[in-house]
Every structure is written in C-alpha cells, then in structure tokens.
Design an enzyme around this catalytic site. Structure first.
Site, PDB file in Angstrom:
ATOM      1  N   GLU A 177       0.854  -1.187   0.000  1.00  0.00           N
ATOM      2  CA  GLU A 177       0.000   0.000   0.000  1.00  0.00           C
ATOM      3  C   GLU A 177       0.888   1.234   0.000  1.00  0.00           C
ATOM      4  OE1 GLU A 177      -2.842   0.393   3.161  1.00  0.00           O
ATOM      5  OE2 GLU A 177      -3.687  -1.587   2.807  1.00  0.00           O
ATOM      6  N   GLU A 222      -5.859   8.858   9.814  1.00  0.00           N
ATOM      7  CA  GLU A 222      -4.536   8.507  10.316  1.00  0.00           C
ATOM      8  C   GLU A 222      -4.259   9.059  11.706  1.00  0.00           C
ATOM      9  OE1 GLU A 222      -3.476   6.420   8.350  1.00  0.00           O
ATOM     10  OE2 GLU A 222      -4.184   7.032   6.373  1.00  0.00           O
TER      11      GLU A 222
END
Length: 259
Positions: free
Chosen positions: A45, A56
C-alpha cells in the site's frame, strides 16, 4: 477486477505493508518497495500524502507533513510508480483521500494510476454510500476500489461485501491508525459476515505492530496490514531506513506464514 490482487492472496496468508510516499524521499520509497518485496510482502500500500489525513493517527500524519514539505506531489508519485513498474510486478494499491483524487480530477487520477501500473485504490474517507462516483471510474480503468469495513458496521458489512472488489480491508479497531497494545474486535465474526456474501479475501489493518498480533489477525482472516509501525521506522532512521524496514517486514511475514 485486478487478478494481481487475487494472486497476492492465492499463495497463502498475505502480509501487506503500508508506506507514505516521499517519507523520507521518493528515492527511498522506491528502494523500500523492492526491499519489502524481497522480505516477503505480498501486496504494498502506497500512501499519497495529503494535508488532512483524517483516518490517520499522529505517526502517519507526521509522515504526510514531512513528505509534503519535501515537495512530494501526486505527479511525482505517479512518476515513481512508473519507475517501480519497470522492475517489479508486485501488486500495489494507493491509499489516499478523496480530495487528492478530486483536486487532480477524479477520472484523470484513476486513469493515470491505472496507466502507471497500480492495481487498486483505498479511499478511507469515502463512505460506502458515496463510493459510486469513484467505483464506476475504477471499473472503467481496471482498478479495484478497496472497501473498508469497521467493527461498528454489522448490518452494513453484508451490503459492503456484496459490492467489494480486490480484497476487503477489515478495520480492526475504532479510531485512527496507530499501534495498539490490544485488539479486541471480533475479527473472525467480521470475516464470516463478508464470506457469507462473497468469496473475497479479507485483510485486517489498523493497530497491528508486533509479529504476535499479525499472526493472531492473519489466523482469523486472509492477511495482515501494517502501516504505522513501518512509518515509525522510516521516521526514526530517515535515509537509512531500508534495512530496518526490510528486517521488520520479514519478521512480520514469517509470523503471518505461521498463522
């Protein structure tokens, strides 16, 4: 539907590392891809940096800031992927945010991603109800739009699974990415719900940092995804991070193999 993503899971339990493109530099990111593949990564990824990465935690947020202040752009990431594709066919997916695609022009972005050789796209801030505008374009260019399912979305899991492509990203814990000491979610239950609807690989991410956790998660699914723990190594070692990341990925892949 990318057969390469299916192949990544066909060999057994998959280990999927995540890195932020351009942290510490795009040259190092390219080297990391080769090193992680050598260490046993099955699918990689690549995060395209964005100024407000809502899913995040602090580790990956800081990596985004470093990459952006180092001058990383979406176009430079595309150029890097084109270079990587001259040397390896490892399955790769982008993880980024809707705004990155929007500001580039959604179709232009997806077409370009497919042209440089990406296999899929993960947009954690696009809810299932709004994925259509991305999904139709992804299908047109042969990219898999990867669906995420969270522990909260039981009744939605079956809905999401029906339309899922590539693999299903099972979010192991609520909140943002980052390492967790414990993962208490019933991953096995989530995976069962998906498989009841569609025969598609399920990989678990968010919070996995140790080989023990990776093995435990892979035992209940088709693979483990690790981001923050790797991004931490990139932050700690900067330009010298490649051997450290390689060693870590190898230890995680070994653990997943045992699952």
């Amino acid at each position: 539907m990318s057969n390469k993503i299916t192949e990544a899971f066909a060999k057994g339990k998959a280990f999927i590392p995540f890195i932020t493109c351009g942290d510490p530099s795009l040259e190092i990111t390219e080297q990391l891809v080769y090193a992680m593949e050598e260490a046993g990564a099955d699918l990689i990824e690549l995060g395209i940096p964005f100024s407000d990465p809502t899913a995040e935690g602090p580790v990956i947020q800081e990596a985004n800031v470093r990459a952006l202040s180092g001058g990383v752009t979406t176009d430079k990431v595309f150029d890097m992927v084109a270079k990587i594709r001259q040397k390896t066919a490892i399955p790769m997916v982008f993880m980024t945010y809707a705004n990155v695609a929007f500001s580039y022009g959604t179709e232009h972005f997806i077409k370009k991603a497919a042209e440089v050789g990406m296999d899929g796209l993960i947009l954690p801030d696009v809810p299932f109800e709004e994925k259509e505008e991305f999904d139709t374009v992804c299908k047109q260019y042969g990219l898999d739009l990867i669906s995420l399912i969270a522990p909260t979305s039981h009744e939605r899991i079956t809905q999401i699974a029906k339309e899922a492509n590539g693999f299903v990203y099972c979010v192991s814990s609520l909140g943002v990415t980052g390492t967790r000491t414990q993962i208490t979610t019933d991953i096995g239950g989530m995976v069962k719900l998906v498989k009841a609807v569609k025969d598609i690989p399920c990989a678990v991410g968010f919070g996995i940092s140790t080989p023990e956790q990776a093995k435990k998660m892979a035992a209940q699914s088709d693979g483990a995804i690790v981001g923050s723990a790797i991004v931490k190594l990139c932050a700690a070692h900067g330009e010298n991070c490649v051997p450290y990341v390689k060693e870590y990925v190898k230890s995680m892949k070994d653990a997943v193999r045992e699952a």
